[in-house]
Design an enzyme around this catalytic site. Structure first.
Site, mmCIF file in Angstrom:
data_model
loop_
_atom_site.group_PDB
_atom_site.id
_atom_site.type_symbol
_atom_site.label_atom_id
_atom_site.label_comp_id
_atom_site.label_asym_id
_atom_site.label_seq_id
_atom_site.Cartn_x
_atom_site.Cartn_y
_atom_site.Cartn_z
ATOM 1 N N GLY A 10 0.601 -1.323 0.048
ATOM 2 C CA GLY A 10 0.089 0.042 -0.029
ATOM 3 C C GLY A 10 0.904 1.276 -0.131
ATOM 4 O O GLY A 10 0.479 2.171 0.591
ATOM 5 N N SER A 12 1.390 3.048 -2.450
ATOM 6 C CA SER A 12 1.362 4.204 -3.530
ATOM 7 C C SER A 12 0.746 5.476 -3.280
ATOM 8 O O SER A 12 0.910 6.424 -3.728
ATOM 9 C CB SER A 12 0.309 3.645 -4.526
ATOM 10 N N ARG A 13 0.120 5.601 -1.713
ATOM 11 C CA ARG A 13 -0.844 6.649 -1.466
ATOM 12 C C ARG A 13 -0.578 6.845 0.102
ATOM 13 O O ARG A 13 0.071 6.120 0.745
ATOM 14 C CB ARG A 13 -2.037 6.767 -1.856
ATOM 15 N N VAL A 62 -2.631 -8.221 -1.920
ATOM 16 C CA VAL A 62 -2.024 -8.924 -0.775
ATOM 17 C C VAL A 62 -3.011 -9.756 -0.247
ATOM 18 O O VAL A 62 -2.333 -10.797 0.475
ATOM 19 C CB VAL A 62 -1.435 -7.906 0.242
ATOM 20 N N ASN A 88 1.416 -2.265 5.218
ATOM 21 C CA ASN A 88 0.649 -1.159 5.441
ATOM 22 C C ASN A 88 -0.628 -0.942 4.667
ATOM 23 O O ASN A 88 -1.776 -0.305 5.063
ATOM 24 C CB ASN A 88 1.347 0.243 4.892
ATOM 25 N N SER A 140 -4.000 0.095 14.312
ATOM 26 C CA SER A 140 -4.739 1.155 14.236
ATOM 27 C C SER A 140 -5.287 1.115 15.964
ATOM 28 O O SER A 140 -5.273 0.218 16.386
ATOM 29 C CB SER A 140 -5.898 1.301 13.509
ATOM 30 N N TYR A 153 -13.138 -3.308 10.638
ATOM 31 C CA TYR A 153 -11.770 -2.777 10.649
ATOM 32 C C TYR A 153 -11.079 -3.206 11.976
ATOM 33 O O TYR A 153 -9.918 -3.365 12.049
ATOM 34 C CB TYR A 153 -11.962 -1.340 10.260
ATOM 35 N N ALA A 155 -11.640 -5.516 14.237
ATOM 36 C CA ALA A 155 -11.312 -6.691 14.262
ATOM 37 C C ALA A 155 -9.770 -6.922 13.560
ATOM 38 O O ALA A 155 -9.125 -7.705 14.068
ATOM 39 C CB ALA A 155 -12.369 -7.739 13.900
ATOM 40 N N LYS A 157 -7.574 -5.053 12.736
ATOM 41 C CA LYS A 157 -6.461 -4.228 13.468
ATOM 42 C C LYS A 157 -5.880 -5.175 14.679
ATOM 43 O O LYS A 157 -4.880 -4.699 15.018
ATOM 44 C CB LYS A 157 -6.912 -2.772 13.466
ATOM 45 N N ILE A 186 -5.304 10.117 10.984
ATOM 46 C CA ILE A 186 -4.103 10.658 9.876
ATOM 47 C C ILE A 186 -4.777 11.126 8.784
ATOM 48 O O ILE A 186 -5.832 10.427 8.250
ATOM 49 C CB ILE A 186 -3.093 9.408 9.854
HETATM 50 P P1 NDP Z 1 -5.206 4.989 1.782
HETATM 51 O O1 NDP Z 1 -6.568 4.421 1.514
HETATM 52 O O2 NDP Z 1 -4.925 6.427 1.627
HETATM 53 O O3 NDP Z 1 -4.233 3.993 0.951
HETATM 54 C C1 NDP Z 1 -4.413 2.508 0.996
HETATM 55 C C2 NDP Z 1 -3.160 1.890 0.459
HETATM 56 O O4 NDP Z 1 -3.422 0.471 0.304
HETATM 57 C C3 NDP Z 1 -3.151 2.186 -1.011
HETATM 58 O O5 NDP Z 1 -1.802 2.322 -1.417
HETATM 59 C C4 NDP Z 1 -3.908 1.095 -1.896
HETATM 60 O O6 NDP Z 1 -3.160 0.855 -3.197
HETATM 61 C C5 NDP Z 1 -3.328 -0.090 -0.987
HETATM 62 N N1 NDP Z 1 -4.399 -1.351 -1.021
HETATM 63 C C6 NDP Z 1 -5.658 -1.445 -0.820
HETATM 64 N N2 NDP Z 1 -5.887 -2.659 -0.797
HETATM 65 C C7 NDP Z 1 -4.855 -3.422 -1.069
HETATM 66 C C8 NDP Z 1 -4.787 -4.755 -1.572
HETATM 67 N N3 NDP Z 1 -5.756 -5.841 -1.348
HETATM 68 N N4 NDP Z 1 -3.364 -5.261 -1.937
HETATM 69 C C9 NDP Z 1 -2.437 -4.127 -1.946
HETATM 70 N N5 NDP Z 1 -2.598 -3.009 -1.848
HETATM 71 C C10 NDP Z 1 -3.678 -2.323 -1.255
HETATM 72 O O7 NDP Z 1 -4.917 4.485 3.390
HETATM 73 P P2 NDP Z 1 -3.895 5.255 4.573
HETATM 74 O O8 NDP Z 1 -2.680 5.671 3.950
HETATM 75 O O9 NDP Z 1 -4.952 6.042 5.287
HETATM 76 O O10 NDP Z 1 -3.718 3.984 5.350
HETATM 77 C C11 NDP Z 1 -2.808 3.128 5.391
HETATM 78 C C12 NDP Z 1 -2.671 2.184 6.556
HETATM 79 O O11 NDP Z 1 -3.083 3.053 7.670
HETATM 80 C C13 NDP Z 1 -3.977 1.155 6.369
HETATM 81 O O12 NDP Z 1 -3.553 -0.198 6.895
HETATM 82 C C14 NDP Z 1 -4.985 1.812 7.480
HETATM 83 O O13 NDP Z 1 -5.816 0.920 8.010
HETATM 84 C C15 NDP Z 1 -3.798 2.196 8.540
HETATM 85 N N6 NDP Z 1 -4.215 3.531 9.314
HETATM 86 C C16 NDP Z 1 -4.910 4.545 8.710
HETATM 87 C C17 NDP Z 1 -5.476 5.676 9.420
HETATM 88 C C18 NDP Z 1 -5.794 7.007 8.951
HETATM 89 O O14 NDP Z 1 -6.469 7.813 9.745
HETATM 90 N N7 NDP Z 1 -5.667 7.306 7.694
HETATM 91 C C19 NDP Z 1 -5.534 5.383 10.924
HETATM 92 C C20 NDP Z 1 -5.142 4.151 11.686
HETATM 93 C C21 NDP Z 1 -4.572 3.323 10.705
HETATM 94 P P3 NDP Z 1 -4.011 1.585 -4.388
HETATM 95 O O15 NDP Z 1 -3.573 2.933 -4.321
HETATM 96 O O16 NDP Z 1 -4.021 1.059 -5.626
HETATM 97 O O17 NDP Z 1 -5.644 1.837 -4.122
#
Ligand code: NDP
Length: 245
Positions: A10, A12-13, A62, A88, A140, A153, A155, A157, A186
């Site tokens: 994950g 990419s973003r 994944v 991630n 999380s 979610y 569960a 985490k 975040i």
């Molecule tokens: P985003 O939605 O901004 O980014 C999610 C990333 O995960 C993207 O790169 C996406 O790829 C990738 N992704 C999603 N599904 C899959 C998959 N099946 N296989 C491979 N890659 C996948 O999320 P955040 O940056 O906000 O979150 C990142 C992590 O942090 C997550 O695990 C989230 O649960 C955790 N988190 C976030 C919080 C927040 O407030 N933002 C708080 C607590 C935890 P693509 O770009 O191609 O879609």
């Protein structure tokens, strides 16, 4: 960390991108996995390369064990065997439990928890052979305190924390550390998708009174992935502005 190979799912973003860039800044060559947003992945690769290190992006779901194995193999062949794995990748499919479908429950568990297991399973043989490695799982605070509307979610985490502690115990004698980072709120696409009311409500529970930035999480991951954290394993590091004390 110069010359080390990092694999960030994950990447990419959002938080994953910030982690990838932080590890690149520290000297790692970085591979990112993404689900489908090729444009974002390409942009991240460009940003990593600007740090003067090598980068690779691979589309990989994944939650699929075979794809996870193939991705780990491709990274080893094209960049080098990974030293650091950051799990991630994550998704949300929020709804109150009464209305949550089994499909939505399962989809979140599959990506957030099984996905991390799949990547650990794919990378562990490499780490064990080398008798070193770093695994950081992005959990999380939602998994520690629960959150209405996030049964799936939370569960997943909470499960990541159990996974972290178990793998940490299993591989501690092999020079491998396994830790989790638990972010609070975040600012990423994930939280930008929340309703105004949910965001306001969430932020009211943050003693520091502000939303965190992806870099806040990246700093914690960089620490746990580095030499300074060599004697830390099985820990959950909250980065949440005091949300869960
Ligand atoms: P985003 O939605 O901004 O980014 C999610 C990333 O995960 C993207 O790169 C996406 O790829 C990738 N992704 C999603 N599904 C899959 C998959 N099946 N296989 C491979 N890659 C996948 O999320 P955040 O940056 O906000 O979150 C990142 C992590 O942090 C997550 O695990 C989230 O649960 C955790 N988190 C976030 C919080 C927040 O407030 N933002 C708080 C607590 C935890 P693509 O770009 O191609 O879609």
């Amino acid at each position: 960390m110069k010359g080390k190979i990092a694999l960030v799912t994950g990447g990419s973003r959002g938080i994953g991108r910030a982690i990838a860039l932080k590890l690149a800044e520290a000297g790692c060559d970085v591979a990112i996995l993404y689900a489908g947003r090729e444009d974002a992945a390409k942009e991240t690769v460009g940003l990593i390369e600007e740090k003067g290190v090598r980068a690779l992006s691979l589309r990989c779901d994944v939650s699929d064990g075979a794809q996870a194995n193939e991705a780990a193999k491709a990274v080893s062949e094209q960049l080098g065997a990974p030293d650091i794995l950051v799990n991630n990748a994550g998704i949300v499919r929020d709804a109150l439990a009464m209305r949550m479908t089994t499909e939505d429950f399962r989809a979140v568990l599959d990506t957030n928890l099984t996905g991390a297991f799949n990547m650990i399973h794919a990378c562990l043989p490499i780490f064990i052979r080398r008798r070193s490695g770093r695994i950081v799982n992005i959990s999380s605070v939602s998994g520690m305190m629960g959150n209405p509307g996030q049964a799936n979610y939370s569960a997943s985490k909470a499960g990541l924390i159990g996974l972290t502690k178990t793998i940490a115990r299993e591989v501690a004698s092999r020079g491998i550390t396994v830790n989790a980072v638990a972010p609070g709120f975040i600012e990423t696409d994930m939280t930008r998708g929340m309703s105004e009311a949910a965001l306001k409500n969430g932020l009211s529970a943050v003693p520091m009174g502000r939303i965190g930035q992806p870099e806040d999480i990246a700093n914690a991951v960089r620490f746990l992935a580095g030499d300074e954290a060599a004697y830390i394993t099985g820990c959950v590091l909250k980065v949440d502005g005091g949300m869960y004390i």
